[in-house]
Design a protein around this motif. Structure first.
Motif, PDB file in Angstrom:
ATOM      1  N   THR A   1       0.835  -1.198   0.000  1.00 41.51           N
ATOM      2  CA  THR A   1       0.000   0.000   0.000  1.00 41.51           C
ATOM      3  C   THR A   1       0.869   1.246   0.000  1.00 41.51           C
ATOM      4  O   THR A   1       1.720   1.421   0.878  1.00 41.51           O
ATOM      5  N   LYS A   2       0.636   2.117  -0.996  1.00 39.83           N
ATOM      6  CA  LYS A   2       1.369   3.379  -1.106  1.00 39.83           C
ATOM      7  C   LYS A   2       0.370   4.534  -1.003  1.00 39.83           C
ATOM      8  O   LYS A   2      -0.840   4.339  -1.061  1.00 39.83           O
ATOM      9  N   ASP A   3       0.886   5.744  -0.869  1.00 39.04           N
ATOM     10  CA  ASP A   3       0.051   6.935  -0.807  1.00 39.04           C
ATOM     11  C   ASP A   3      -0.323   7.324  -2.241  1.00 39.04           C
ATOM     12  O   ASP A   3       0.351   8.132  -2.883  1.00 39.04           O
TER      13      ASP A   3
ATOM     14  N   VAL B   1       0.152  -1.927   7.385  1.00 44.20           N
ATOM     15  CA  VAL B   1      -0.346  -1.535   6.063  1.00 44.20           C
ATOM     16  C   VAL B   1       0.269  -0.200   5.665  1.00 44.20           C
ATOM     17  O   VAL B   1       0.873  -0.059   4.599  1.00 44.20           O
ATOM     18  N   HIS B   2       0.104   0.809   6.512  1.00 40.88           N
ATOM     19  CA  HIS B   2       0.674   2.140   6.265  1.00 40.88           C
ATOM     20  C   HIS B   2       0.648   2.900   7.575  1.00 40.88           C
ATOM     21  O   HIS B   2      -0.234   2.692   8.415  1.00 40.88           O
TER      22      HIS B   2
ATOM     23  N   PHE C   1      -5.701   6.672   7.279  1.00 38.67           N
ATOM     24  CA  PHE C   1      -6.531   7.037   6.130  1.00 38.67           C
ATOM     25  C   PHE C   1      -5.953   6.441   4.847  1.00 38.67           C
ATOM     26  O   PHE C   1      -6.679   5.873   4.032  1.00 38.67           O
ATOM     27  N   THR C   2      -4.636   6.566   4.683  1.00 42.11           N
ATOM     28  CA  THR C   2      -3.993   5.992   3.503  1.00 42.11           C
ATOM     29  C   THR C   2      -4.129   4.475   3.499  1.00 42.11           C
ATOM     30  O   THR C   2      -4.382   3.855   2.455  1.00 42.11           O
ATOM     31  N   ALA C   3      -3.962   3.860   4.652  1.00 44.32           N
ATOM     32  CA  ALA C   3      -4.084   2.412   4.745  1.00 44.32           C
ATOM     33  C   ALA C   3      -5.454   1.938   4.291  1.00 44.32           C
ATOM     34  O   ALA C   3      -5.579   0.913   3.613  1.00 44.32           O
ATOM     35  N   LEU C   4      -6.489   2.692   4.639  1.00 39.75           N
ATOM     36  CA  LEU C   4      -7.854   2.266   4.330  1.00 39.75           C
ATOM     37  C   LEU C   4      -8.305   2.627   2.920  1.00 39.75           C
ATOM     38  O   LEU C   4      -9.034   1.861   2.278  1.00 39.75           O
TER      39      LEU C   4
END
Length: 444
Positions: A268-270, A353-354, A358-361
């Motif tokens: 997972t990336k931004d 995840v991150h 918020f980014t993770a989801l």
């Protein structure tokens, strides 16, 4: 459709067509004559030419094309707001037109084919049984994002191919063929012609990288209002084959009272360029779409379908109880769709995840799948993913609370959202927009 059938199988082929009420007719035969295509009509020869001339010497339009002057401007990244209240953002996302329920439309049509539909409603990919004796079947998916393709036509086409390919693979079917419907504005516009050219190259090169043939497709031009073209939208379909549909992996868990462990496959990336959140948050349409490496999609296919050397070692053999691809809406949408209508909830830990919850989801990074398995199978799932070079992180487990919560001491700890609230938000959008209160199917 034209099919080539061995002479001894013609009657058998006709019987199959008759069974499915498909009209068919013999139109010719393949001869031993070298490089000659002969077509007759009412006794007259209307074509006698080498077939290669028709394939290789047909007229070719060389329309002007040019990278739009505005392309650099739209690719400039504009930061999206990432609110701390992930529960409220989650409710907004599932209710968005891009992610909401289509039941108000689809429930008005028959989705079953003679009882041989195995997966249909809300599934990542449709699964159909085609041989009632062996259980052999096919899995079919079609995907596209005009927002991604507007930002980067080449990458947008690759992302559509990747998502459709992944949707088929997570059911346990091996992807074997690609089709497409390429939707664009006027090709007389050099900007549109450039978008089309880039998307075709992206799809062709992507299919070559995955080793999967494009068996056909079509192009639709002049889709625009006045001088304003639609977002370039290459819809990519993928068909896969599965030896036994009884072994297909479902997109959602079963409420049998047991707890499932949730494992996220992929990195997972931004990445919010062209995302649903960027759209509904009012951030416009800018930046670059998620960047996909199709080698990672091939690894996921090997995980779910088995490698070419050992087709039996597949996701189904690992004891997966469910699998769901991540695309628009990210992990949040996948969790919701995996648990929806099951009565289950989940406790999540987004730590691996991150760093940002918020980014993770809600990031829409490609090449990711959420899988569920029984606790005794977790180590094997993680180990197999690792052997294939797929990042794997245990992100929580399901429960019977009907609530989604976050583990203490982890990102978003203390927040929660009920599955019932998510489902209500998801189900109400289209009826609210299109249906009268007293109309059939007004409430889902």
């Amino acid at each position: 459709m034209c099919a080539v059938v061995a002479p001894e199988n013609v009657e058998k082929f006709k019987a199959i067509c008759a069974k499915w009420d498909v009209a068919c007719a013999e139109i010719g035969e393949v001869t031993g004559e070298t490089d000659r295509l002969i077509i007759e009509h009412n006794g007259d020869i209307v074509l006698d030419a080498p077939p290669s001339t028709i394939a290789d010497e047909a007229p070719v339009y060389e329309r002007p094309w040019a990278r739009p002057e505005w392309q650099d401007g739209v690719q400039e990244q504009v930061d999206v707001e990432k609110p701390a209240d992930v529960a409220d953002a989650w409710l907004q996302l599932v209710a968005s037109p891009a992610l909401c329920s289509r039941d108000w439309i689809t429930e008005q049509y028959d989705r079953y084919v003679r009882g041989n539909t195995v997966q249909a409603r809300h599934a990542d990919s449709g699964v159909l049984r085609i041989d009632e004796t062996s259980g052999r079947g096919v899995s079919v998916s079609a995907d596209a994002s005009g927002r991604y393709t507007y930002l980067d036509p080449n990458m947008g086409a690759r992302l559509a191919l990747a998502e459709s390919y992944r949707n088929v693979a997570v059911t346990g079917a091996r992807p074997v063929a690609v089709t497409n419907c390429l939707n664009f504005g006027s090709p007389e516009n050099p900007d549109v012609m450039w978008q089309f050219r880039e998307a075709v190259h992206g799809l062709a090169d992507g299919a070559k990288e995955l080793g999967i043939p494009v068996s056909g497709g079509n192009v639709s031009f002049y889709n625009q209002t006045g001088e304003t073209p639609i977002l370039p939208t290459p819809v990519v379909g993928v068909l896969g084959v599965i030896d036994n549909v009884a072994h297909s992996v479902s997109h959602r868990v079963v409420n049998n009272g047991d707890s499932d462990v949730l494992v996220l496959l992929g990195e997972t990336k931004d990445e919010f360029g062209g995302s649903v959140w960027q759209d509904i948050s009012g951030a416009g349409l800018s930046g670059l779409p998620p960047q996909v490496d199709l080698a990672n999609e091939a690894k996921l296919a090997d995980f779910f379908c088995g490698s070419a050397e050992n087709e039996k070692e597949s996701g189904a053999a690992f004891g997966l109880t469910a699998a769901h691809d991540l695309s628009e809406g990210g992990l949040g949408q996948a969790v919701f769709e995996m648990l929806k209508d099951t009565g289950k909830g989940a406790e999540l830990d987004l730590t691996n995840v991150h760093e940002d919850a918020f980014t993770a989801l809600f990031s829409e990074s490609a090449s990711r799948v959420l899988v569920a398995c029984s606790p005794d199978r977790v180590d094997r799932v993680v180990a197999e993913a690792g052997e294939l070079g797929i990042p794997a992180a245990v992100i929580g487990s399901t429960n019977l609370t009907g609530e989604i919560t976050f583990a203490d001491g982890t990102p978003a700890a203390g927040q929660s959202v009920s599955m019932e609230a998510l489902r209500t938000a998801w189900a109400g959008t289209l009826p609210g927009l299109f249906a009268h209160a007293d109309a059939p199917n007004a409430a889902v």
